[in-house]
Design a protein around this motif. Sequence first.
Motif, PDB file in Angstrom:
ATOM      1  N   ALA A   1      -9.887  22.670 -12.488  1.00 49.43           N
ATOM      2  CA  ALA A   1      -9.467  23.463 -13.642  1.00 49.43           C
ATOM      3  C   ALA A   1      -9.093  24.877 -13.215  1.00 49.43           C
ATOM      4  O   ALA A   1      -8.074  25.423 -13.666  1.00 49.43           O
ATOM      5  CB  ALA A   1     -10.584  23.496 -14.683  1.00 49.43           C
ATOM      6  N   ALA A   2      -9.892  25.465 -12.337  1.00 49.83           N
ATOM      7  CA  ALA A   2      -9.596  26.817 -11.864  1.00 49.83           C
ATOM      8  C   ALA A   2      -8.274  26.855 -11.105  1.00 49.83           C
ATOM      9  O   ALA A   2      -7.494  27.802 -11.246  1.00 49.83           O
ATOM     10  CB  ALA A   2     -10.729  27.315 -10.977  1.00 49.83           C
ATOM     11  N   ALA A   3      -8.006  25.809 -10.332  1.00 52.74           N
ATOM     12  CA  ALA A   3      -6.763  25.753  -9.567  1.00 52.74           C
ATOM     13  C   ALA A   3      -5.548  25.657 -10.487  1.00 52.74           C
ATOM     14  O   ALA A   3      -4.531  26.336 -10.274  1.00 52.74           O
ATOM     15  CB  ALA A   3      -6.792  24.571  -8.602  1.00 52.74           C
ATOM     16  N   ILE A   4      -5.638  24.815 -11.528  1.00 52.50           N
ATOM     17  CA  ILE A   4      -4.532  24.682 -12.476  1.00 52.50           C
ATOM     18  C   ILE A   4      -4.332  25.982 -13.247  1.00 52.50           C
ATOM     19  O   ILE A   4      -3.197  26.420 -13.496  1.00 52.50           O
ATOM     20  CB  ILE A   4      -4.777  23.511 -13.448  1.00 52.50           C
ATOM     21  CG1 ILE A   4      -4.768  22.178 -12.704  1.00 52.50           C
ATOM     22  CG2 ILE A   4      -3.751  23.503 -14.573  1.00 52.50           C
ATOM     23  CD1 ILE A   4      -3.434  21.803 -12.111  1.00 52.50           C
ATOM     24  N   ALA A   5      -5.424  26.610 -13.642  1.00 58.96           N
ATOM     25  CA  ALA A   5      -5.325  27.870 -14.376  1.00 58.96           C
ATOM     26  C   ALA A   5      -4.648  28.945 -13.527  1.00 58.96           C
ATOM     27  O   ALA A   5      -3.779  29.684 -14.011  1.00 58.96           O
ATOM     28  CB  ALA A   5      -6.711  28.325 -14.816  1.00 58.96           C
ATOM     29  N   THR A   6      -5.021  29.024 -12.257  1.00 57.51           N
ATOM     30  CA  THR A   6      -4.410  30.006 -11.354  1.00 57.51           C
ATOM     31  C   THR A   6      -2.934  29.712 -11.132  1.00 57.51           C
ATOM     32  O   THR A   6      -2.084  30.606 -11.141  1.00 57.51           O
ATOM     33  CB  THR A   6      -5.151  30.009 -10.011  1.00 57.51           C
ATOM     34  OG1 THR A   6      -6.523  30.376 -10.232  1.00 57.51           O
ATOM     35  CG2 THR A   6      -4.512  30.989  -9.040  1.00 57.51           C
ATOM     36  N   GLU A   7      -2.613  28.448 -10.950  1.00 57.85           N
ATOM     37  CA  GLU A   7      -1.233  28.031 -10.698  1.00 57.85           C
ATOM     38  C   GLU A   7      -0.310  28.305 -11.876  1.00 57.85           C
ATOM     39  O   GLU A   7       0.844  28.730 -11.694  1.00 57.85           O
ATOM     40  CB  GLU A   7      -1.210  26.538 -10.364  1.00 57.85           C
ATOM     41  CG  GLU A   7       0.170  25.933 -10.217  1.00 57.85           C
ATOM     42  CD  GLU A   7       0.152  24.410 -10.146  1.00 57.85           C
ATOM     43  OE1 GLU A   7       1.199  23.798 -10.417  1.00 57.85           O
ATOM     44  OE2 GLU A   7      -0.919  23.830  -9.831  1.00 57.85           O
TER      45      GLU A   7
ATOM     46  N   SER B   1      -7.310  19.230 -16.735  1.00 60.47           N
ATOM     47  CA  SER B   1      -7.550  19.695 -15.365  1.00 60.47           C
ATOM     48  C   SER B   1      -7.034  18.755 -14.288  1.00 60.47           C
ATOM     49  O   SER B   1      -6.863  19.168 -13.140  1.00 60.47           O
ATOM     50  CB  SER B   1      -9.055  19.923 -15.145  1.00 60.47           C
ATOM     51  OG  SER B   1      -9.782  18.700 -15.284  1.00 60.47           O
ATOM     52  N   ARG B   2      -6.780  17.494 -14.637  1.00 63.69           N
ATOM     53  CA  ARG B   2      -6.382  16.510 -13.614  1.00 63.69           C
ATOM     54  C   ARG B   2      -5.330  15.562 -14.182  1.00 63.69           C
ATOM     55  O   ARG B   2      -5.158  15.448 -15.380  1.00 63.69           O
ATOM     56  CB  ARG B   2      -7.594  15.691 -13.151  1.00 63.69           C
ATOM     57  CG  ARG B   2      -8.704  16.496 -12.511  1.00 63.69           C
ATOM     58  CD  ARG B   2      -9.868  15.600 -12.103  1.00 63.69           C
ATOM     59  NE  ARG B   2     -10.468  14.942 -13.255  1.00 63.69           N
ATOM     60  CZ  ARG B   2     -11.017  13.723 -13.236  1.00 63.69           C
ATOM     61  NH1 ARG B   2     -11.022  13.010 -12.134  1.00 63.69           N
ATOM     62  NH2 ARG B   2     -11.553  13.219 -14.328  1.00 63.69           N
ATOM     63  N   GLY B   3      -4.661  14.866 -13.300  1.00 64.15           N
ATOM     64  CA  GLY B   3      -3.802  13.755 -13.672  1.00 64.15           C
ATOM     65  C   GLY B   3      -2.756  14.094 -14.718  1.00 64.15           C
ATOM     66  O   GLY B   3      -2.021  15.076 -14.615  1.00 64.15           O
ATOM     67  N   ILE B   4      -2.675  13.233 -15.741  1.00 63.25           N
ATOM     68  CA  ILE B   4      -1.684  13.408 -16.793  1.00 63.25           C
ATOM     69  C   ILE B   4      -1.865  14.756 -17.491  1.00 63.25           C
ATOM     70  O   ILE B   4      -0.903  15.469 -17.768  1.00 63.25           O
ATOM     71  CB  ILE B   4      -1.774  12.259 -17.815  1.00 63.25           C
ATOM     72  CG1 ILE B   4      -1.375  10.932 -17.158  1.00 63.25           C
ATOM     73  CG2 ILE B   4      -0.904  12.540 -19.034  1.00 63.25           C
ATOM     74  CD1 ILE B   4      -1.656   9.706 -18.017  1.00 63.25           C
ATOM     75  N   GLY B   5      -3.098  15.121 -17.777  1.00 65.21           N
ATOM     76  CA  GLY B   5      -3.352  16.379 -18.467  1.00 65.21           C
ATOM     77  C   GLY B   5      -2.852  17.581 -17.695  1.00 65.21           C
ATOM     78  O   GLY B   5      -2.240  18.496 -18.262  1.00 65.21           O
ATOM     79  N   ALA B   6      -3.093  17.594 -16.389  1.00 65.60           N
ATOM     80  CA  ALA B   6      -2.625  18.708 -15.560  1.00 65.60           C
ATOM     81  C   ALA B   6      -1.106  18.775 -15.547  1.00 65.60           C
ATOM     82  O   ALA B   6      -0.516  19.863 -15.577  1.00 65.60           O
ATOM     83  CB  ALA B   6      -3.174  18.565 -14.143  1.00 65.60           C
TER      84      ALA B   6
END
Length: 237
Positions: free
Chosen positions: A44-50, A15-20
């Motif tokens: 997490a929701a933002a990454i999923a939407t993106e 959800s953040r940083g390297i993982g995102a």
Amino acid sequence: MSDFKGKSVMVLGGSRGIGAAIVRHFAAAGAKVRFSYMGSAEAAAAIATETGAEAVQADSADRDAVIAAVAAAGPLDIMVINAGVAMMGDPATLDPDAVDRLIDINVRAPYHAAVEASRKMPDNGRIIIIGSVNGDRVPWPGTTAYSLSKSAVQGIGRGLARDFGARGITVNVVQPGPVDTDMNPATGPMARHMHSAMAIKRHARADEIAALVMFLASPAAAMITGTTQTIDGGIGI
């Protein structure tokens, strides 16, 4: 990269940083991506939407939750284990429960996630664990617990590479140095100290770590296994 179109990928801690960054790279390459998160529901929701990736809540300190999340993903072509925590402090005064939680997240979770992924993974799959250069060295006092956990990850990578090699499944550890994330920002109080020991005097970008992960996950890296791939700007050379 067409190599990843339609591939099933899971990122533990995405959800953040390297993982995102890793989630974004695989999604952009056409992979079907699922990632886990713990407390960063909004991120997490933002990454999923993106990206169109699927977000799954799972506490990496909970062995059963990690195993269940990986099992629910079905057969995975690529498993990337990024979830991790850091702490610094005098070992005599650190909270023992916090140290045990660090070990649960940084050591036990990678082991169990990798083993569970291997059960359904097709031949020639990829398992990549995000470690740290602190697995090789202890640059200053107060990092014993973190460093021991990243040294343990090296052993996991080497051992599982041997165990899964007959199936063509590769297992490698990526060891970043300082990376510009919210956990270790390039403008943070330790940045100048870190940069003083580096040949390339800056924090890495998360995208640079993701690019190395993508290479190790690609067909071109089929004979790279059991290794630690350091990406640290030459810290301590």
